[in-house]
Scaffold this motif. Structure first.
Motif, PDB file in Angstrom:
ATOM      1  N   HIS A   1      40.449  -5.781  48.457  1.00 47.07           N
ATOM      2  CA  HIS A   1      41.093  -6.572  49.505  1.00 47.07           C
ATOM      3  C   HIS A   1      40.307  -6.364  50.796  1.00 47.07           C
ATOM      4  O   HIS A   1      39.735  -5.289  51.024  1.00 47.07           O
TER       5      HIS A   1
ATOM      6  N   GLU B   1      42.358  -1.066  41.248  1.00 48.66           N
ATOM      7  CA  GLU B   1      43.204  -2.181  40.830  1.00 48.66           C
ATOM      8  C   GLU B   1      42.657  -3.514  41.325  1.00 48.66           C
ATOM      9  O   GLU B   1      42.674  -4.516  40.609  1.00 48.66           O
TER      10      GLU B   1
ATOM     11  N   ARG C   1      48.952   5.254  51.878  1.00 44.84           N
ATOM     12  CA  ARG C   1      49.247   4.091  51.041  1.00 44.84           C
ATOM     13  C   ARG C   1      48.647   4.231  49.647  1.00 44.84           C
ATOM     14  O   ARG C   1      48.985   3.475  48.744  1.00 44.84           O
TER      15      ARG C   1
ATOM     16  N   LEU D   1      48.810  -4.070  51.328  1.00 49.65           N
ATOM     17  CA  LEU D   1      48.013  -3.367  50.321  1.00 49.65           C
ATOM     18  C   LEU D   1      48.911  -2.656  49.321  1.00 49.65           C
ATOM     19  O   LEU D   1      50.080  -2.388  49.594  1.00 49.65           O
ATOM     20  N   SER D   2      48.320  -2.312  48.191  1.00 51.10           N
ATOM     21  CA  SER D   2      49.006  -1.469  47.213  1.00 51.10           C
ATOM     22  C   SER D   2      48.068  -0.349  46.814  1.00 51.10           C
ATOM     23  O   SER D   2      46.854  -0.396  47.077  1.00 51.10           O
ATOM     24  N   ALA D   3      48.622   0.664  46.184  1.00 50.13           N
ATOM     25  CA  ALA D   3      47.830   1.828  45.791  1.00 50.13           C
ATOM     26  C   ALA D   3      46.702   1.414  44.847  1.00 50.13           C
ATOM     27  O   ALA D   3      46.809   0.417  44.123  1.00 50.13           O
ATOM     28  N   SER D   4      45.640   2.198  44.860  1.00 50.00           N
ATOM     29  CA  SER D   4      44.484   2.029  43.966  1.00 50.00           C
ATOM     30  C   SER D   4      43.643   0.800  44.302  1.00 50.00           C
ATOM     31  O   SER D   4      42.858   0.345  43.482  1.00 50.00           O
ATOM     32  N   GLN D   5      43.795   0.249  45.496  1.00 51.06           N
ATOM     33  CA  GLN D   5      42.945  -0.856  45.918  1.00 51.06           C
ATOM     34  C   GLN D   5      41.779  -0.334  46.758  1.00 51.06           C
ATOM     35  O   GLN D   5      41.842   0.754  47.348  1.00 51.06           O
TER      36      GLN D   5
ATOM     37  N   THR E   1      48.210  -1.824  55.890  1.00 55.62           N
ATOM     38  CA  THR E   1      48.912  -1.229  54.744  1.00 55.62           C
ATOM     39  C   THR E   1      50.104  -2.054  54.232  1.00 55.62           C
ATOM     40  O   THR E   1      50.399  -1.990  53.028  1.00 55.62           O
TER      41      THR E   1
END
Length: 520
Positions: free
Chosen positions: A46, A43, A89, A57-61, A54
């Motif tokens: 970062h 996605e 995460r 952050l968001s998933a798929s990073q 965490t």
């Protein structure tokens, strides 16, 4: 037909790692990672050196770090806890920038990532983190452009499909092909009308999925309003949208697949909803014309012109139901007449020769064969009261229609359901009087007894009822009342005087019994 699936929503980790100039080196061999670990979507990228990044952050990073949070000496448990937080995460990959804080990537970090199945890449000193983020951004922009281009092409293909014979089926089939999803259409009654690909619900696990989608489609239709919903079921994302105008819904479009619909896909689906709604509206207009013809044929049938109706019906819908038939009558709300007509048209197509229906004023009259109970139950599910006649031949159809209307009047006294005339006839004429406006007449007839009982504390009215229930026999009546039979005889004589009637006559007793039933 060749597949034309939409491009993916996001670039994969594998594609990001392969970008020239970045020189990213995978430290966790692919064969030691979970299957498809490098094919996860990315996605964004970062960077952070926080011990616990965490919350940001968001998933798929992809997370990049220079390792300042790993102060020497750092224990293996510290590395493991750090990586566990990232995998919990949903982070797609960890990148370690070398030669900034320390030379090389810590072996304990590599081991922790392998243990948790998290891809770990080494970012050389010559590759700034911003370059990795820019490369990911370029890939996302490239795919977004590709998806917008695909959406335009998909809409053109669907528009061309609409011009072919059976345009509705063709646009649904094309939508399924473009999205790589199954696409199903449910009719106005909530039954599965068609599905693409045609074997979508033929697998061993398909029946529960079909029941789930069909139940949700039925719920949306019963609300009678335009609505859409999205469900997660068995690893699939299910999307449902009603078709047609508010209070005149024509059906539900449903689609499902393992991938989410992004904005480009939703634009394509929205165009199909518009085309499908238009096609169903056109079918509805044709249905209204057929409805006028049906109403004319019904009047001819009630007038006794059976050969004419048989000839026309046979050409358009198939033969009339075979004798003996039953007549059913319903009174749907005006705003649901079109939806009901579409449902009944579908049932005629499914079982020709088992149903004829037509509007008769504000009511809909159905001529059905004796095995029509499932259809009648479906009308109740539609929220309707149903009145049903006894079996009849076509010569006696007006009489059967009158029976069905009487049964419908009784049905409206309770919740939606079926009332058969046979049930009313078994209860008798006097029981029917109790459900008409004869109640005031009954109370007026019995008022002299009621007034006397109220004024003098007598039980003339109760005694009269019990005495009539025992066919005018004094002994059994006295036993039930717990008094001497001469007491009953005296009370009945007193009642005769107050009413001015000779209760020895049958017609007087019958009239009073009817008054008792009507008064309640």
């Amino acid at each position: 037909m060749a597949s034309n699936l939409a491009p993916p929503l996001l670039p994969t980790l594998r594609r990001l790692l392969a970008q020239p100039g970045l020189e990213l080196r995978l430290l966790t061999p692919e064969w030691q990672l979970p299957a498809h670990a490098l094919d996860q979507p990315v996605e964004w990228v970062h960077s952070s050196d926080l011990a616990d990044p965490t919350p940001f952050l968001s998933a798929s990073q992809v997370l990049l770090t220079t390792g300042t949070q790993f102060a020497d000496p750092t224990t293996d448990d510290y590395y493991r806890d750090y990586v566990c937080r990232l995998t919990a995460r949903g982070i797609a990959c960890l990148g370690f920038g070398t030669e900034v804080v320390r030379a090389g990537t810590p072996d304990a970090l590599v081991a922790a990532c392998l243990a948790e199945g998290l891809p770990l890449v080494e970012v050389p000193y010559e590759t700034p983190f911003i370059a990795v983020a820019r490369a990911a951004g370029d890939l996302v922009a490239e795919l977004r452009y590709a998806r917008n281009t695909w959406a335009q092409g998909a809409q053109r293909a669907i528009s061309h499909a609409a011009l072919r014979p059976d345009g509705l089926s063709n646009i649904l089939s094309e939508l399924s092909r473009q999205l790589g999803h199954w696409v199903a259409l449910f009719d106005a009654g909530g039954a599965l009308d068609r599905v693409f690909p045609r074997d979508a619900f033929s697998g061993a696990d398909a029946s529960p999925a079909l029941r789930q989608v069909q139940a949700e489609a039925g719920r949306l239709l019963r609300r009678g309003q335009r609505a859409g919903t999205t469900l997660d079921e068995g690893g699939e994302t299910l999307t449902l949208q009603t078709l047609g105008r508010r209070d005149q819904l024509r059906g539900v479009l449903a689609l499902g697949g393992v991938t989410l619909l992004d904005q480009a896909s939703q634009h394509v689906v929205t165009s199909v909803i518009a085309l499908a709604g238009l096609a169903l509206e056109q079918n509805s207009a044709q249905g209204r014309a057929r409805g006028h013809l049906r109403s004319g044929l019904l009047q001819a049938l009630l007038g006794g012109d059976l050969p004419l109706v048989q000839s026309v019906s046979g050409e358009l819908w198939g033969s009339l139901p075979a004798e003996p038939v039953r007549v059913a009558v319903v009174s749907p709300p005006p705003e649901r007449l079109d939806a009901l007509a579409e449902l009944l048209e579908l049932r005629v197509e499914e079982r020709p020769g088992h149903l004829f229906f037509a509007r008769d004023g504000r009511q809909v009259l159905l001529i059905v064969d004796p095995a029509a109970d499932p259809l009648l139950a479906e009308l109740v599910d539609f929220g309707l009261h149903v009145g049903v006649s006894d079996r009849s031949d076509y010569r006696s159809l007006p009489h059967a229609a009158a029976q069905a209307r009487q049964a419908l009047e009784r049905a409206h006294e309770g919740a939606a359901g079926i009332v058969e005339f046979e049930v009313i006839s078994r209860q008798g004429v006097l029981a029917f009087l109790a459900r008409t406006d004869a109640s005031e007449v009954g109370r007026a007839t019995l008022r002299p007894l009621a007034d006397h009982d109220a004024a003098h504390g007598t039980a003339l009215l109760t005694t009269l009822r019990v005495w009539l229930e025992h066919n005018g026999q004094f002994g059994p009546a006295a036993t039930e009342l717990g008094v001497h039979r001469h007491t009953v005889r005296g009370r009945i004589s007193h009642a005769e005087q107050l009413l001015g009637r000779d209760l020895g006559a049958f017609h007087a007793r019958a009239d009073l019994w009817a008054a008792l039933l009507a008064a309640g």
